[in-house]
Design an enzyme around this catalytic site. Structure first.
Site, PDB file in Angstrom:
ATOM      1  N   GLU A 131       2.440   9.406   7.765  1.00  0.00           N
ATOM      2  CA  GLU A 131       2.623   9.546   6.326  1.00  0.00           C
ATOM      3  C   GLU A 131       1.726  10.644   5.782  1.00  0.00           C
ATOM      4  O   GLU A 131       0.548  10.708   6.090  1.00  0.00           O
ATOM      5  CB  GLU A 131       2.390   8.241   5.583  1.00  0.00           C
ATOM      6  CG  GLU A 131       1.057   7.589   5.794  1.00  0.00           C
ATOM      7  CD  GLU A 131       0.944   6.270   5.049  1.00  0.00           C
ATOM      8  OE1 GLU A 131      -0.103   6.062   4.407  1.00  0.00           O
ATOM      9  OE2 GLU A 131       1.878   5.454   5.104  1.00  0.00           O
TER      10      GLU A 131
ATOM     11  N   GLU B 142       6.742   3.733  -6.474  1.00  0.00           N
ATOM     12  CA  GLU B 142       6.612   2.273  -6.476  1.00  0.00           C
ATOM     13  C   GLU B 142       6.077   1.828  -7.827  1.00  0.00           C
ATOM     14  O   GLU B 142       4.908   1.490  -7.971  1.00  0.00           O
ATOM     15  CB  GLU B 142       5.692   1.835  -5.341  1.00  0.00           C
ATOM     16  CG  GLU B 142       6.194   2.254  -3.964  1.00  0.00           C
ATOM     17  CD  GLU B 142       5.217   1.904  -2.876  1.00  0.00           C
ATOM     18  OE1 GLU B 142       5.313   0.782  -2.339  1.00  0.00           O
ATOM     19  OE2 GLU B 142       4.354   2.742  -2.573  1.00  0.00           O
TER      20      GLU B 142
ATOM     21  N   LYS C   2       4.063  -1.389  -7.992  1.00  0.00           N
ATOM     22  CA  LYS C   2       2.924  -1.532  -7.092  1.00  0.00           C
ATOM     23  C   LYS C   2       1.652  -1.800  -7.890  1.00  0.00           C
ATOM     24  O   LYS C   2       1.382  -1.124  -8.879  1.00  0.00           O
ATOM     25  CB  LYS C   2       2.765  -0.244  -6.280  1.00  0.00           C
ATOM     26  CG  LYS C   2       1.699  -0.278  -5.224  1.00  0.00           C
ATOM     27  CD  LYS C   2       1.684   1.041  -4.450  1.00  0.00           C
ATOM     28  CE  LYS C   2       0.692   1.002  -3.320  1.00  0.00           C
ATOM     29  NZ  LYS C   2       0.752   2.231  -2.512  1.00  0.00           N
TER      30      LYS C   2
ATOM     31  N   GLU D 190      -1.303   5.716  -7.520  1.00  0.00           N
ATOM     32  CA  GLU D 190      -0.746   5.179  -6.273  1.00  0.00           C
ATOM     33  C   GLU D 190       0.738   4.831  -6.378  1.00  0.00           C
ATOM     34  O   GLU D 190       1.418   4.671  -5.376  1.00  0.00           O
ATOM     35  CB  GLU D 190      -1.518   3.934  -5.842  1.00  0.00           C
ATOM     36  CG  GLU D 190      -2.940   4.210  -5.412  1.00  0.00           C
ATOM     37  CD  GLU D 190      -3.015   5.050  -4.142  1.00  0.00           C
ATOM     38  OE1 GLU D 190      -2.170   4.852  -3.246  1.00  0.00           O
ATOM     39  OE2 GLU D 190      -3.902   5.902  -4.060  1.00  0.00           O
TER      40      GLU D 190
END
Length: 151
Positions: A73, A124, A127, A133
């Site tokens: 990743e 996301e 999340k 993030e």
């Protein structure tokens, strides 16, 4: 890792099932020059190559020079930070894709391809944690592409 691979080999599945182990950059005590994780006089022009070669040097010191490295990743956030912009993230992803598609390799491993995966497919938005993030996706949660990328 060897035990799992040997077990797969014993039942004839070693070509069908690959054995992987995940690591993170915090495991490197020293990452530059990469051969001490020695730069043999070939300069590094980007952090990606330096980090890749640092991992290769570290695992080579442990007898793993024949173990392939896969970048599982790599990404850049597109929102909620000083440099976390859609423009910067798009530039990062386009340059990363271009770099790993080229056959240039790295200074320690020239001419070798680097299997690399982007983080992440989708933002996301649900999340937990820091807002930045939640914004690593190359697609919005509604599946609209965020960038024009060419694989």
């Amino acid at each position: 890792m060897n035990n799992v691979h040997n077990a797969l080999q014993a039942v004839g599945l070693d070509e069908d099932i690959k054995v992987l182990i995940a690591t993170y950059t915090g495991l490197l005590k020293k990452s530059y020059p990469p051969s001490e994780a020695s730069n043999q006089g070939r300069p590094y022009f980007n952090l990606f190559d330096a980090m890749y070669d640092a991992y290769f040097a570290a695992q080579s010191h442990l007898g793993g020079s024949n173990v392939e490295i896969v970048v599982s990743e790599s990404g850049w956030p597109s929102t909620e930070g000083d440099v976390a912009t859609t423009e910067n993230a798009g530039t990062y992803y386009r340059n990363l894709i271009s770099h790993v598609k080229s056959s240039s390799g790295t200074p320690a491993r020239p001419g070798r391809s680097i299997e690399t995966y982007l983080f992440a497919m989708f933002d996301e938005n649900m999340k937990p944690g820091k807002e930045t993030e939640k914004h690593f996706g190359v697609f919005f949660p509604d599946q609209r592409p965020k960038y024009q990328l060419s694989f």
